[in-house]
Design an enzyme around this catalytic site. Sequence first.
Site, mmCIF file in Angstrom:
data_model
loop_
_atom_site.group_PDB
_atom_site.id
_atom_site.type_symbol
_atom_site.label_atom_id
_atom_site.label_comp_id
_atom_site.label_asym_id
_atom_site.label_seq_id
_atom_site.Cartn_x
_atom_site.Cartn_y
_atom_site.Cartn_z
ATOM 1 N N LYS A 150 0.861 -1.191 0.000
ATOM 2 C CA LYS A 150 0.000 0.000 0.000
ATOM 3 C C LYS A 150 0.895 1.238 0.000
ATOM 4 C CE LYS A 150 -1.789 2.911 2.524
ATOM 5 N NZ LYS A 150 -1.613 4.242 1.884
ATOM 6 N N GLU A 154 9.683 1.056 10.776
ATOM 7 C CA GLU A 154 10.735 2.047 10.512
ATOM 8 C C GLU A 154 10.063 3.398 10.653
ATOM 9 O OE1 GLU A 154 13.862 1.582 9.764
ATOM 10 O OE2 GLU A 154 14.043 -0.444 8.974
ATOM 11 N N GLU A 194 9.406 15.543 15.298
ATOM 12 C CA GLU A 194 9.919 15.419 13.942
ATOM 13 C C GLU A 194 9.189 16.416 13.044
ATOM 14 O OE1 GLU A 194 8.976 11.855 11.764
ATOM 15 O OE2 GLU A 194 11.049 11.730 11.089
ATOM 16 N N GLY A 201 2.771 3.872 13.223
ATOM 17 C CA GLY A 201 3.480 2.650 13.588
ATOM 18 C C GLY A 201 2.822 1.986 14.795
ATOM 19 N N GLY A 212 6.980 4.805 8.225
ATOM 20 C CA GLY A 212 6.131 5.992 8.330
ATOM 21 C C GLY A 212 6.265 6.602 9.710
ATOM 22 N N SER A 213 5.245 7.314 10.124
ATOM 23 C CA SER A 213 5.318 8.027 11.396
ATOM 24 C C SER A 213 5.164 7.069 12.587
ATOM 25 C CB SER A 213 4.197 9.065 11.448
ATOM 26 O OG SER A 213 2.953 8.412 11.365
ATOM 27 N N CYS A 237 13.759 10.650 7.124
ATOM 28 C CA CYS A 237 13.591 10.190 8.508
ATOM 29 C C CYS A 237 14.858 10.390 9.332
ATOM 30 C CB CYS A 237 13.182 8.730 8.512
ATOM 31 S SG CYS A 237 14.236 7.739 7.460
HETATM 32 P P1 NAD Z 1 2.426 8.224 7.822
HETATM 33 O O1 NAD Z 1 2.691 7.410 9.013
HETATM 34 O O2 NAD Z 1 1.388 9.255 7.880
HETATM 35 O O3 NAD Z 1 2.038 7.293 6.578
HETATM 36 C C1 NAD Z 1 2.807 6.179 6.215
HETATM 37 C C2 NAD Z 1 1.901 5.162 5.575
HETATM 38 O O4 NAD Z 1 0.943 4.735 6.529
HETATM 39 C C3 NAD Z 1 1.117 5.696 4.374
HETATM 40 O O5 NAD Z 1 1.037 4.701 3.388
HETATM 41 C C4 NAD Z 1 -0.245 5.964 4.974
HETATM 42 O O6 NAD Z 1 -1.311 5.901 4.055
HETATM 43 C C5 NAD Z 1 -0.369 4.863 6.007
HETATM 44 N N1 NAD Z 1 -1.312 5.199 7.079
HETATM 45 C C6 NAD Z 1 -1.635 6.437 7.546
HETATM 46 N N2 NAD Z 1 -2.569 6.333 8.512
HETATM 47 C C7 NAD Z 1 -2.840 5.014 8.663
HETATM 48 C C8 NAD Z 1 -3.734 4.289 9.498
HETATM 49 N N3 NAD Z 1 -4.550 4.896 10.362
HETATM 50 N N4 NAD Z 1 -3.739 2.946 9.383
HETATM 51 C C9 NAD Z 1 -2.942 2.318 8.498
HETATM 52 N N5 NAD Z 1 -2.104 2.953 7.677
HETATM 53 C C10 NAD Z 1 -2.044 4.288 7.755
HETATM 54 O O7 NAD Z 1 3.846 8.808 7.401
HETATM 55 P P2 NAD Z 1 4.165 9.771 6.183
HETATM 56 O O8 NAD Z 1 3.712 11.123 6.538
HETATM 57 O O9 NAD Z 1 3.699 9.163 4.903
HETATM 58 O O10 NAD Z 1 5.757 9.675 6.149
HETATM 59 C C11 NAD Z 1 6.558 10.409 6.961
HETATM 60 C C12 NAD Z 1 7.038 9.570 8.124
HETATM 61 O O11 NAD Z 1 7.756 8.416 7.655
HETATM 62 C C13 NAD Z 1 8.003 10.305 8.991
HETATM 63 O O12 NAD Z 1 7.685 10.126 10.329
HETATM 64 C C14 NAD Z 1 9.341 9.653 8.646
HETATM 65 O O13 NAD Z 1 10.302 9.764 9.650
HETATM 66 C C15 NAD Z 1 8.949 8.262 8.388
HETATM 67 N N6 NAD Z 1 9.993 7.566 7.608
HETATM 68 C C16 NAD Z 1 10.794 6.663 8.256
HETATM 69 C C17 NAD Z 1 11.792 5.999 7.561
HETATM 70 C C18 NAD Z 1 12.676 4.993 8.238
HETATM 71 O O14 NAD Z 1 13.288 4.185 7.540
HETATM 72 N N7 NAD Z 1 12.778 4.978 9.541
HETATM 73 C C19 NAD Z 1 11.971 6.246 6.207
HETATM 74 C C20 NAD Z 1 11.142 7.174 5.586
HETATM 75 C C21 NAD Z 1 10.143 7.815 6.312
#
Ligand code: NAD
Length: 499
Positions: A192, A268, A402, A250, A245-246, A303
Site C-alpha cells: 500500500k 521504521e 519530527e 506505527g 512511516g510516522s 527520517c
Molecule cells: P504516515 O505514518 O502518515 O504514513 C505512512 C503510511 O501509513 C502511508 O502509506 C499511509 O497511508 C499509512 N497510514 C496512515 N494512517 C494510517 C492508518 N490509520 N492505518 C494504516 N495505515 C495508515 O507517514 P508519512 O507522513 O507518509 O511519512 C513520513 C514519516 O515516515 C516520517 O515520520 C518519517 O520519519 C517516516 N519515515 C521513516 C523511515 C525509516 O526508515 N525509519 C523512512 C522514511 C520515512
Amino acid sequence: MSAALSIESVKSQAQGLAYRNQCFIDGRFANAASGKTFDCVSPIDGKVLTQVAAGDREDVDRAVKAARAAFEDGRWSRLAPARRKKVMLRWAGLLEQHATELALLETLDMGKPIGDSSRIDIPAVINCIRWYAEAADKVYDEIAPTGDDAVAMLVREPLGVIGAVVPWNFPLLMAAWKLGPALATGNSMVVKPAEQSPLTMIRAAELASEAGLPDGVLNVVPGFGETAGQALGRHMDVDAVAFTGSGEVGKLFLKYAGESNMKRVSLECGGKTPNIIMADAPDLDAAATAAAWGIFFNQGEVCNAGSRLLVEDKIKDQVVEKVMQVAKTLRVGDPLDPATQMGAMVDSTQMERVLGYIEKGQAEGAEVKLGGKRILSDSGGYYIEPTVFDGVKNDMTIAQEEIFGPVLSTITFGDAEEAIKIGNDTIYGLAAAVWTSDIKKAHRAAKALRAGSVWINCFDAGDITTPFGGFKQSGFGRDKSLHAMEKYTELKTVWIDLS
Ligand code: NAD
C-alpha cells in the site's frame, strides 16, 4: 537525467507520460471495488495529475487472497532461489530501462528534484532489487552442532503474505527495501503506497509482471491509510506487515496486529538525528557543509535528517555561518528543472505543518537566522525556504518533534559528555553523527549514542550492505543488508533422529 538537460526538455518528457492509476491485483489492473478514486495532486503546481483508484477493504481482501493463492501453490515460494534470482534480475533490468520514466513520475508525484530522483532514488531502487536477487541463492541455512545421534537443520522459510505500507518521502525506494528481501526469500506481497505518491509503485509492479513475476506474487492497492492501510494491518491472513512511516501510525499497526492475528510487525519510524560537531572536528567547513545537506536534502523530508545540529559552543558562530552560506546557495524551485536542489513539500498539509513548527519555534524563543517562509506560491506549489534556527534548547518542540521539512535547530553544548546527553534526550533513535579528530571520543560517542546508525566524520553514509533502522521509538527491525531477510522468514528446526 543529465544536469545539462534543459527544464523544457524535461517538461516535454513529463508531458508524454502515461499514468498507471489502478490497483494491481493478481497480475491485472483493476478499479477499486467501490469505483471510488482520489485526486493525485502534484506538489509542483498543485494540479491534479490523475485520478487514482481508492482501494479499500474489499480490494485489500482480493489482493491478500491472490497473494495467498500464489504462496500456497508454490509458483514463487517454492521456486528454486536461482530462478527467483533470474526473474528479479530481469525486473531490475526493466526498471533500469524505464528509469527516466520512473524518475519523472517520482518527481511529479512528490516534488523532489529530478536530479535526485534520477541520480539517487531510482538507481538505488534498481541496485536494491539487484542486490537481493543476487543474494537469493547465496544465503545458506545451518546445521546445529548436536553430536552424532541427530542432525538438526535450522532452516529459514518464507513467512507467507507480507503487507508493506510505505511513506511518500522516498516512495519507490522505501518499497524496494521491503520488496527486495521479501521477494528474494519467496514471500508474496501486498503493497500500500502512500496516498500522496502511489504512481511509481503501481508502474513498478506492472514491470515486475512483465519480467516474469508470477501473478498474485506482487499486488498493489493504492488508497488511504485509515481504509486500505488499516485493512491490511487488520487482515487475518496477512502474516507480517513491514511499515515505514510516522511513529503514530506505527503504533496503530501494533494495535491492529494485537487485535487481529498477531501478525509480525516491523516498524521504521521517525527520527530526530543529532549531528554533533566538536571543536576538534577534522574539517569544520566539511562538517558544516554536510550539516546543511543533512537537513536540506529531499526538502528535509528524510527520517534520518540531521534536524538537530549540536555544536560545541566555542565554534557555534563559525559553523552556523557556514551552514547558512551553503543554504543560501541552494537552488529551491521547480523540481523538473535539472538544476534544482530543493523541490516542493509533498502537499499543502505537510507545508502547513512545517510552517506551524517554524512559528512554534519562534514562539518558544528560538531565533530564525535564515529562511522561515513559504516561497514561490504563485506557482501553485508548496515551497519552503531552507530555514536555520539558532538558540534552540533541547526541550523546545522543534528539538523534540519530527518536523520533516527543511528546518534546522542549532543547539550548543560544552563538552562531549553533554553532547551525548542532549543527543540521547529524544524519544527517537534512528541515527546520529559525530565530528571529531579524537579517536577515543569518537568510539565513546559511537557506543553511547542510542541510535541504529552512528556516522563518524560523515553524514548519512551507508549502502545496501548496511542495515538501517531504529532504536527506541524509531522502530524495530532492519531494512537493507542480509539482516533484512530475517524479518521475512521464520526459523524452523528440523531434528532428525539418527540413533
Ligand atoms: P504516515 O505514518 O502518515 O504514513 C505512512 C503510511 O501509513 C502511508 O502509506 C499511509 O497511508 C499509512 N497510514 C496512515 N494512517 C494510517 C492508518 N490509520 N492505518 C494504516 N495505515 C495508515 O507517514 P508519512 O507522513 O507518509 O511519512 C513520513 C514519516 O515516515 C516520517 O515520520 C518519517 O520519519 C517516516 N519515515 C521513516 C523511515 C525509516 O526508515 N525509519 C523512512 C522514511 C520515512
